[in-house]
Design a protein around this motif. Structure first.
Motif, PDB file in Angstrom:
ATOM      1  N   VAL A  57      66.417  25.917  37.392  1.00 44.93           N
ATOM      2  CA  VAL A  57      65.392  25.017  36.903  1.00 44.93           C
ATOM      3  C   VAL A  57      63.831  25.327  36.986  1.00 44.93           C
ATOM      4  CG1 VAL A  57      64.464  22.465  37.509  1.00 44.93           C
ATOM      5  CG2 VAL A  57      66.852  22.876  37.810  1.00 44.93           C
ATOM      6  N   VAL A  58      63.819  26.046  37.800  1.00 48.78           N
ATOM      7  CA  VAL A  58      62.329  26.596  38.042  1.00 48.78           C
ATOM      8  C   VAL A  58      61.969  27.772  36.958  1.00 48.78           C
ATOM      9  CG1 VAL A  58      60.927  28.170  39.361  1.00 48.78           C
ATOM     10  CG2 VAL A  58      62.126  26.608  40.451  1.00 48.78           C
ATOM     11  N   PRO A  59      61.128  27.967  36.120  1.00 47.68           N
ATOM     12  CA  PRO A  59      60.942  28.961  35.227  1.00 47.68           C
ATOM     13  C   PRO A  59      61.100  30.283  35.403  1.00 47.68           C
ATOM     14  CG  PRO A  59      59.167  27.158  34.893  1.00 47.68           C
ATOM     15  CD  PRO A  59      60.047  26.763  36.197  1.00 47.68           C
ATOM     16  N   SER A  60      61.514  30.898  34.652  1.00 44.93           N
ATOM     17  CA  SER A  60      61.868  32.627  35.208  1.00 44.93           C
ATOM     18  C   SER A  60      60.957  33.280  35.618  1.00 44.93           C
ATOM     19  CB  SER A  60      63.018  33.054  34.173  1.00 44.93           C
ATOM     20  OG  SER A  60      62.329  33.057  32.957  1.00 44.93           O
ATOM     21  N   LYS A  61      59.520  32.877  34.679  1.00 46.88           N
ATOM     22  CA  LYS A  61      58.593  33.847  35.076  1.00 46.88           C
ATOM     23  C   LYS A  61      57.880  33.775  36.166  1.00 46.88           C
ATOM     24  CE  LYS A  61      55.525  30.097  33.283  1.00 46.88           C
ATOM     25  NZ  LYS A  61      54.646  29.645  32.164  1.00 46.88           N
ATOM     26  N   ASP A  62      58.389  32.808  37.109  1.00 45.62           N
ATOM     27  CA  ASP A  62      58.000  32.636  38.465  1.00 45.62           C
ATOM     28  C   ASP A  62      58.831  33.134  39.476  1.00 45.62           C
ATOM     29  OD1 ASP A  62      55.737  31.223  37.515  1.00 45.62           O
ATOM     30  OD2 ASP A  62      56.416  29.121  37.979  1.00 45.62           O
ATOM     31  N   LEU A  63      60.015  33.693  38.856  1.00 39.42           N
ATOM     32  CA  LEU A  63      61.023  34.061  39.575  1.00 39.42           C
ATOM     33  C   LEU A  63      61.353  35.530  39.346  1.00 39.42           C
ATOM     34  CD1 LEU A  63      63.337  32.900  41.763  1.00 39.42           C
ATOM     35  CD2 LEU A  63      64.707  32.664  39.725  1.00 39.42           C
ATOM     36  N   THR A  64      60.926  36.327  40.231  1.00 43.89           N
ATOM     37  CA  THR A  64      61.273  38.008  40.243  1.00 43.89           C
ATOM     38  C   THR A  64      62.983  38.091  40.063  1.00 43.89           C
ATOM     39  OG1 THR A  64      61.405  38.215  42.733  1.00 43.89           O
ATOM     40  CG2 THR A  64      59.232  38.465  41.245  1.00 43.89           C
ATOM     41  N   ASN A  65      63.220  39.310  39.480  1.00 50.96           N
ATOM     42  CA  ASN A  65      64.531  39.808  39.227  1.00 50.96           C
ATOM     43  C   ASN A  65      65.267  39.887  40.594  1.00 50.96           C
ATOM     44  OD1 ASN A  65      66.820  40.298  37.684  1.00 50.96           O
ATOM     45  ND2 ASN A  65      66.143  42.546  37.644  1.00 50.96           N
ATOM     46  N   THR A  66      64.461  40.602  41.715  1.00 53.15           N
ATOM     47  CA  THR A  66      65.225  40.637  42.955  1.00 53.15           C
ATOM     48  C   THR A  66      65.422  39.101  43.715  1.00 53.15           C
ATOM     49  OG1 THR A  66      64.048  42.634  43.057  1.00 53.15           O
ATOM     50  CG2 THR A  66      64.848  41.593  45.262  1.00 53.15           C
ATOM     51  N   ARG A  67      64.206  38.377  43.595  1.00 50.38           N
ATOM     52  CA  ARG A  67      64.509  36.901  44.161  1.00 50.38           C
ATOM     53  C   ARG A  67      65.786  36.343  43.405  1.00 50.38           C
ATOM     54  NH1 ARG A  67      59.176  33.737  44.473  1.00 50.38           N
ATOM     55  NH2 ARG A  67      58.805  35.386  46.146  1.00 50.38           N
ATOM     56  N   SER A  68      65.659  36.475  42.093  1.00 51.20           N
ATOM     57  CA  SER A  68      66.956  35.650  41.389  1.00 51.20           C
ATOM     58  C   SER A  68      68.368  36.403  41.856  1.00 51.20           C
ATOM     59  CB  SER A  68      66.466  35.949  39.958  1.00 51.20           C
ATOM     60  OG  SER A  68      67.716  35.550  39.097  1.00 51.20           O
ATOM     61  N   LYS A  69      68.344  37.666  42.004  1.00 50.03           N
ATOM     62  CA  LYS A  69      69.514  38.284  42.414  1.00 50.03           C
ATOM     63  C   LYS A  69      70.034  37.670  43.999  1.00 50.03           C
ATOM     64  CE  LYS A  69      68.833  42.518  40.446  1.00 50.03           C
ATOM     65  NZ  LYS A  69      68.719  44.100  40.622  1.00 50.03           N
ATOM     66  N   ILE A  70      69.060  37.672  44.724  1.00 43.46           N
ATOM     67  CA  ILE A  70      69.215  36.933  46.199  1.00 43.46           C
ATOM     68  C   ILE A  70      69.621  35.661  46.096  1.00 43.46           C
ATOM     69  CG2 ILE A  70      68.056  36.589  48.345  1.00 43.46           C
ATOM     70  CD1 ILE A  70      66.288  39.149  47.732  1.00 43.46           C
ATOM     71  N   LEU A  71      68.873  34.825  45.405  1.00 35.62           N
ATOM     72  CA  LEU A  71      69.316  33.420  45.177  1.00 35.62           C
ATOM     73  C   LEU A  71      70.505  33.236  44.727  1.00 35.62           C
ATOM     74  CD1 LEU A  71      65.881  31.912  44.185  1.00 35.62           C
ATOM     75  CD2 LEU A  71      66.896  31.458  46.266  1.00 35.62           C
ATOM     76  N   SER A  72      70.891  34.048  43.645  1.00 31.76           N
ATOM     77  CA  SER A  72      72.197  33.930  43.058  1.00 31.76           C
ATOM     78  C   SER A  72      73.418  34.255  44.153  1.00 31.76           C
ATOM     79  CB  SER A  72      72.319  34.655  41.710  1.00 31.76           C
ATOM     80  OG  SER A  72      71.715  34.295  40.745  1.00 31.76           O
ATOM     81  N   LEU A  73      73.093  35.249  44.849  1.00 34.64           N
ATOM     82  CA  LEU A  73      74.140  35.712  45.958  1.00 34.64           C
ATOM     83  C   LEU A  73      74.104  34.507  47.090  1.00 34.64           C
ATOM     84  CD1 LEU A  73      73.427  39.454  46.880  1.00 34.64           C
ATOM     85  CD2 LEU A  73      75.456  38.279  46.165  1.00 34.64           C
ATOM     86  N   LEU A  74      73.198  33.748  47.264  1.00 41.75           N
ATOM     87  CA  LEU A  74      73.212  32.711  48.391  1.00 41.75           C
ATOM     88  C   LEU A  74      74.073  31.441  47.857  1.00 41.75           C
ATOM     89  CD1 LEU A  74      69.500  32.128  49.368  1.00 41.75           C
ATOM     90  CD2 LEU A  74      71.359  32.519  50.852  1.00 41.75           C
ATOM     91  N   TYR A  75      73.876  31.099  46.575  1.00 37.71           N
ATOM     92  CA  TYR A  75      74.770  29.866  45.823  1.00 37.71           C
ATOM     93  C   TYR A  75      76.330  30.616  45.523  1.00 37.71           C
ATOM     94  CZ  TYR A  75      74.213  30.578  40.908  1.00 37.71           C
ATOM     95  OH  TYR A  75      73.953  31.112  39.569  1.00 37.71           O
ATOM     96  N   SER A  76      76.271  31.780  45.245  1.00 35.31           N
ATOM     97  CA  SER A  76      77.431  32.150  44.661  1.00 35.31           C
ATOM     98  C   SER A  76      78.492  32.949  45.762  1.00 35.31           C
ATOM     99  CB  SER A  76      77.571  32.976  43.752  1.00 35.31           C
ATOM    100  OG  SER A  76      77.025  34.241  43.697  1.00 35.31           O
TER     101      SER A  76
END
Length: 176
Positions: free
Chosen positions: A125-144
């Motif tokens: 939901v948060v626009p990807s320009k505010d989300l770094t690639n590393t942070r996106s990976k970490i968050l994806s690991l958290l929920y998956s």
């Protein structure tokens, strides 16, 4: 809950999920990919896949975020409303022990649900320009990975027999 209502809810969930996936598959299949074919992410997710495309993906990004909002906010709203009713019911319990037991049960579930929904909210939901690639990976690991991993642990730690077994294991194998 009747059997028919359960079947209707199940079929609706499956059809809704597949229709959203089908839309993404159709849109992604029309894209042109000309660069490297390595996705810099934990798994093949729609947003990292779109980063590999050479053609314009802005419309698909908009659709991902617009569709992500109701699919995250509606269940979150239902959970918050449900927990509001649960908390109000628990507060009506006259005994302190009963209230503590009820809050203990609810808190473990609420922790797991909160981790799951806040990470999904942050990724989709948060626009990807505010989300770094590393942070996106970490968050994806958290929920998956992390949330399904800790879910049984959180509920198991409430079982007195399991706590005693863990204590015995630590006492037998750990030298202080």
């Amino acid at each position: 809950m009747t059997r028919e209502y359960c079947i209707i809810l199940s079929i609706t969930s499956w059809l809704l999920g597949f229709s959203i996936l089908f839309f993404h598959i159709l849109k992604t299949a029309k894209l042109h990919f000309c660069g490297p074919n390595i996705i810099d992410h934990v798994f093949c997710d729609i947003v990292p896949l779109l980063e590999l495309a050479c053609s314009d993906t802005s419309m698909i990004h908009v659709v991902v975020y617009v569709m992500g909002i109701p699919f995250v906010l509606i269940p979150t709203t239902i959970i918050v409303v449900s927990y509001t009713y649960i908390i109000l019911a628990v507060l009506r319990i006259s005994s302190t022990t009963g209230r503590q037991k009820a809050f203990s049960t609810c808190s473990s579930h609420l922790i797991v649900v909160s981790i799951f929904y806040w990470t999904i909210f942050s990724v989709y939901v948060v626009p990807s320009k505010d989300l770094t690639n590393t942070r996106s990976k970490i968050l994806s690991l958290l929920y998956s990975v992390f949330t399904p991993l800790i879910n049984p642990m959180i509920y198991s730690l409430r079982n007195k027999d399991i706590i005693k077994a863990i204590q015995r294991t630590f006492q037998n194998h750990v030298i202080w």
